[in-house]
Design a protein around this motif. Sequence first.
Motif, mmCIF file in Angstrom:
data_model
loop_
_atom_site.group_PDB
_atom_site.id
_atom_site.type_symbol
_atom_site.label_atom_id
_atom_site.label_comp_id
_atom_site.label_asym_id
_atom_site.label_seq_id
_atom_site.Cartn_x
_atom_site.Cartn_y
_atom_site.Cartn_z
ATOM 1 N N TYR A 72 20.506 44.770 -45.087
ATOM 2 C CA TYR A 72 21.018 46.071 -44.662
ATOM 3 C C TYR A 72 21.373 46.881 -45.907
ATOM 4 O O TYR A 72 21.787 46.331 -46.924
ATOM 5 C CB TYR A 72 22.290 45.925 -43.808
ATOM 6 C CG TYR A 72 22.046 45.543 -42.376
ATOM 7 C CD1 TYR A 72 21.928 46.510 -41.390
ATOM 8 C CD2 TYR A 72 21.958 44.210 -42.010
ATOM 9 C CE1 TYR A 72 21.722 46.154 -40.071
ATOM 10 C CE2 TYR A 72 21.749 43.840 -40.702
ATOM 11 C CZ TYR A 72 21.626 44.823 -39.719
ATOM 12 O OH TYR A 72 21.428 44.466 -38.424
ATOM 13 N N THR A 73 21.224 48.167 -45.794
ATOM 14 C CA THR A 73 21.736 49.074 -46.818
ATOM 15 C C THR A 73 22.901 49.836 -46.203
ATOM 16 O O THR A 73 22.731 50.557 -45.229
ATOM 17 C CB THR A 73 20.660 50.066 -47.287
ATOM 18 O OG1 THR A 73 19.564 49.330 -47.823
ATOM 19 C CG2 THR A 73 21.220 50.996 -48.344
ATOM 20 N N PHE A 74 24.093 49.684 -46.759
ATOM 21 C CA PHE A 74 25.294 50.313 -46.221
ATOM 22 C C PHE A 74 25.568 51.620 -46.954
ATOM 23 O O PHE A 74 25.779 51.629 -48.172
ATOM 24 C CB PHE A 74 26.497 49.378 -46.352
ATOM 25 C CG PHE A 74 26.411 48.171 -45.464
ATOM 26 C CD1 PHE A 74 26.856 48.236 -44.157
ATOM 27 C CD2 PHE A 74 25.868 46.985 -45.920
ATOM 28 C CE1 PHE A 74 26.785 47.133 -43.322
ATOM 29 C CE2 PHE A 74 25.793 45.868 -45.102
ATOM 30 C CZ PHE A 74 26.243 45.941 -43.795
ATOM 31 N N GLY A 75 25.565 52.738 -46.195
ATOM 32 C CA GLY A 75 25.898 54.037 -46.769
ATOM 33 C C GLY A 75 25.004 54.374 -47.952
ATOM 34 O O GLY A 75 23.772 54.296 -47.874
ATOM 35 N N THR A 76 25.623 54.754 -49.036
ATOM 36 C CA THR A 76 24.882 55.121 -50.255
ATOM 37 C C THR A 76 24.805 53.962 -51.238
ATOM 38 O O THR A 76 24.467 54.139 -52.407
ATOM 39 C CB THR A 76 25.563 56.329 -50.930
ATOM 40 O OG1 THR A 76 26.916 55.985 -51.246
ATOM 41 C CG2 THR A 76 25.548 57.546 -50.017
ATOM 42 N N GLN A 77 25.141 52.775 -50.773
ATOM 43 C CA GLN A 77 25.112 51.597 -51.636
ATOM 44 C C GLN A 77 23.690 51.394 -52.185
ATOM 45 O O GLN A 77 22.719 51.368 -51.418
ATOM 46 C CB GLN A 77 25.554 50.382 -50.813
ATOM 47 C CG GLN A 77 25.522 49.066 -51.555
ATOM 48 C CD GLN A 77 25.982 47.934 -50.637
ATOM 49 O OE1 GLN A 77 27.009 48.036 -49.995
ATOM 50 N NE2 GLN A 77 25.203 46.860 -50.592
ATOM 51 N N PRO A 78 23.506 51.220 -53.491
ATOM 52 C CA PRO A 78 22.159 51.111 -54.063
ATOM 53 C C PRO A 78 21.479 49.791 -53.737
ATOM 54 O O PRO A 78 20.257 49.743 -53.584
ATOM 55 C CB PRO A 78 22.407 51.258 -55.566
ATOM 56 C CG PRO A 78 23.818 50.810 -55.760
ATOM 57 C CD PRO A 78 24.559 51.234 -54.529
ATOM 58 N N ALA A 79 22.251 48.728 -53.600
ATOM 59 C CA ALA A 79 21.642 47.429 -53.367
ATOM 60 C C ALA A 79 21.752 47.042 -51.903
ATOM 61 O O ALA A 79 22.665 47.454 -51.190
ATOM 62 C CB ALA A 79 22.328 46.371 -54.232
ATOM 63 N N VAL A 80 20.773 46.222 -51.457
ATOM 64 C CA VAL A 80 20.819 45.743 -50.079
ATOM 65 C C VAL A 80 21.783 44.575 -49.988
ATOM 66 O O VAL A 80 22.097 43.916 -50.980
ATOM 67 C CB VAL A 80 19.419 45.313 -49.603
ATOM 68 C CG1 VAL A 80 18.475 46.495 -49.593
ATOM 69 C CG2 VAL A 80 18.881 44.180 -50.459
ATOM 70 N N THR A 81 22.269 44.333 -48.770
ATOM 71 C CA THR A 81 23.198 43.236 -48.531
ATOM 72 C C THR A 81 22.654 42.350 -47.424
ATOM 73 O O THR A 81 22.189 42.849 -46.393
ATOM 74 C CB THR A 81 24.583 43.777 -48.102
ATOM 75 O OG1 THR A 81 25.088 44.618 -49.136
ATOM 76 C CG2 THR A 81 25.559 42.635 -47.837
ATOM 77 N N ALA A 82 22.675 41.040 -47.655
ATOM 78 C CA ALA A 82 22.284 40.102 -46.612
ATOM 79 C C ALA A 82 23.399 40.065 -45.569
ATOM 80 O O ALA A 82 24.537 39.703 -45.868
ATOM 81 C CB ALA A 82 22.052 38.718 -47.205
ATOM 82 N N TYR A 83 23.052 40.490 -44.334
ATOM 83 C CA TYR A 83 24.068 40.626 -43.290
ATOM 84 C C TYR A 83 23.466 40.165 -41.967
ATOM 85 O O TYR A 83 22.250 40.133 -41.796
ATOM 86 C CB TYR A 83 24.513 42.094 -43.178
ATOM 87 C CG TYR A 83 25.832 42.281 -42.492
ATOM 88 C CD1 TYR A 83 27.034 42.013 -43.137
ATOM 89 C CD2 TYR A 83 25.887 42.738 -41.172
ATOM 90 C CE1 TYR A 83 28.248 42.184 -42.506
ATOM 91 C CE2 TYR A 83 27.103 42.922 -40.523
ATOM 92 C CZ TYR A 83 28.281 42.636 -41.200
ATOM 93 O OH TYR A 83 29.491 42.799 -40.584
ATOM 94 N N GLN A 84 24.354 39.783 -41.040
ATOM 95 C CA GLN A 84 23.868 39.316 -39.747
ATOM 96 C C GLN A 84 23.016 40.382 -39.059
ATOM 97 O O GLN A 84 23.372 41.552 -39.032
ATOM 98 C CB GLN A 84 25.050 38.942 -38.853
ATOM 99 C CG GLN A 84 25.736 37.663 -39.312
ATOM 100 C CD GLN A 84 27.107 37.514 -38.676
ATOM 101 O OE1 GLN A 84 27.822 38.510 -38.546
ATOM 102 N NE2 GLN A 84 27.473 36.302 -38.326
ATOM 103 N N ASN A 85 21.895 39.947 -38.514
ATOM 104 C CA ASN A 85 20.963 40.858 -37.853
ATOM 105 C C ASN A 85 21.463 41.187 -36.450
ATOM 106 O O ASN A 85 21.290 40.400 -35.512
ATOM 107 C CB ASN A 85 19.574 40.214 -37.791
ATOM 108 C CG ASN A 85 18.534 41.190 -37.264
ATOM 109 O OD1 ASN A 85 18.860 42.284 -36.834
ATOM 110 N ND2 ASN A 85 17.285 40.767 -37.296
ATOM 111 N N LEU A 86 22.085 42.316 -36.309
ATOM 112 C CA LEU A 86 22.691 42.690 -35.034
ATOM 113 C C LEU A 86 21.655 43.055 -33.983
ATOM 114 O O LEU A 86 21.987 43.301 -32.819
ATOM 115 C CB LEU A 86 23.663 43.865 -35.244
ATOM 116 C CG LEU A 86 24.779 43.608 -36.257
ATOM 117 C CD1 LEU A 86 25.719 44.803 -36.321
ATOM 118 C CD2 LEU A 86 25.553 42.347 -35.905
#
Length: 590
Positions: free
Chosen positions: A12-26
């Motif tokens: 997921y990319t949260f907001g303007t965060q440059p890097a992606v984050t491994a997060y639960q697939n909702l």
Amino acid sequence: MAYFTNFPLTNYTFGTQPAVTAYQNLGIYVDLVDQVKDDAAFYEYYNVKNGDRADQISQVLYGRPDLHWTFFLLNDKVKLRGWPRTYSDIVAQAKKDYPNSIVTTRTDLGTKMKVGSTIEGKTSGQKGIILRRLLDNGQLVVGRVAVERTVTATANAYGHVTLELETAGERYADVLNWTVTLSGSAIALSADKILEGGTNYSNLKYNFGFTGAFQTYVFKVKVFEYQNAVTFTAGEVISTIEDDVEVSAVVDTSSLEYLATHHYEDASGNYADITPNAPFAQRTSYTFTLNYVGVDLTDATAVYNATLAAVVTDVEISAAGDYNKKLDLTNVAVDVAKGNYRLDGQILRLGAALSLLLADTGSTTAAFVFAIWASEIASATSDPTYTGHIFGELATAWALADKDGSGNATIKFHSFFLIDNLLNVIGDTEQFGQTFEYPISGTTVYKNTYGNSGTFTTTSPAPSSRSDAWLDITTQLELYTQQNLSNLVPSALTQVNYLDRYVKSNDELKNIKVLRPSVAKQLDAAYQSTLLEQKTEAEVAVAAQTQVGQTNPTVSNTTQSVTSVAGQTVTSSSASAASSSSSSSGGGYY
């Protein structure tokens, strides 16, 4: 175990965060519950009480609070609309959504009382501004008229000015149209410079910029009382000026908007159309050629028989809400087809039936008239007390009236009834009025009687004209209507206010399906197992994407999860991770 614990991961990319984050697939969805939610072997019903939380019910049913998620998957209404709310929450929401007042009137609003007009009560002195017109119910949605106050305030070092209302319940109104002056020069307010608060708030923080620092400003603010009813007096006249002409209406009820009638329902709970200007007085008029020669006028039976033999030469029915206006009954079917009026009220049916008789013969007997009358009008209007009174008054009128050589006298009988919202006679109240009209020595005289629960009184002094006679009757009927308005709603209808609708909608969520205790834990285990089968594969894909820069990895379950729940085989084919990219928070349902 929390609902999302075993969901597989995705980027997921949260907001303007440059890097992606491994997060639960909702976007993951497992259809195990869907397969059993309509099978009575798997579920039972539970009635949610006021204030019950989902985790509390889970604890009561299953001895653990974390199976609350099953309630949402089992119940589509709860899934779409949310968990049932407390009654206090519902009331607060209704007050917030419907903060104004509603004035209900039987006055025809078709060409007056326009949106934006300021109305004033002639008796109460209350003022309000018309926000909306709900003509199907004869209602005006009325808001408080904002009052203007002068406030002087000095900007701080940043050029910010803060205004606060001190009286509880007050709010600012129409902020962008306030008058603001600095050293006598007007300054326009703009929405982009409002830092906090504004219209419908009790505070306002405005930015005049650094050039306005430490300057003193004079505000002509507008303030109104929030969620406070504009209370007009029942029966009073409200008026306003439109197109340079004063127009008015009579108030039946005035209440807070959220407690006002939203609609009416019939016995089946369906929306019912009503006539908004009802109850009203409607007139039926008959012209009798009477002859009681040789009849003992003290013998009620003889008078009754002689009256039934009288010739009726004319029938007239008044328009709904206008007892002075005559309806043309010669083309009833055509007018109904055109939508000019509805053929579902007792009085109109009566008039139509009698007019057909007259069209065929030019006249008919009173026996036919009263037979149709008794079949169409509520039983209270054709009881012996009422009909006996009419026949006695007709005989008295004949004895006094001018007659021809054969003893015939022409008597006009005008009968007034109260008509309800369904256009039927309000018969159980036994509130009626009659005007008897006949000539004495060449001069037309009028006699009024008023019926109240089987007791009839005569007006004194007698009216001197037909219009005065009719006005006297209808004034008394209107007085009774205003005093008993809440009791005159047809028994076939139920009034539903705005709050009732919210409560009913909320109550629909309370009777929920719940998994049987013997099933819940097994199904949860199967559910989590299906997710775990996906989790490792999803995490591998995410890791690979992170390492090699892939943008569209696809991870899906190519096998079906088979398990046994409550002795039955349940197969899940819907546990899959959605296609996703590093720039998307996507997901899908399979």
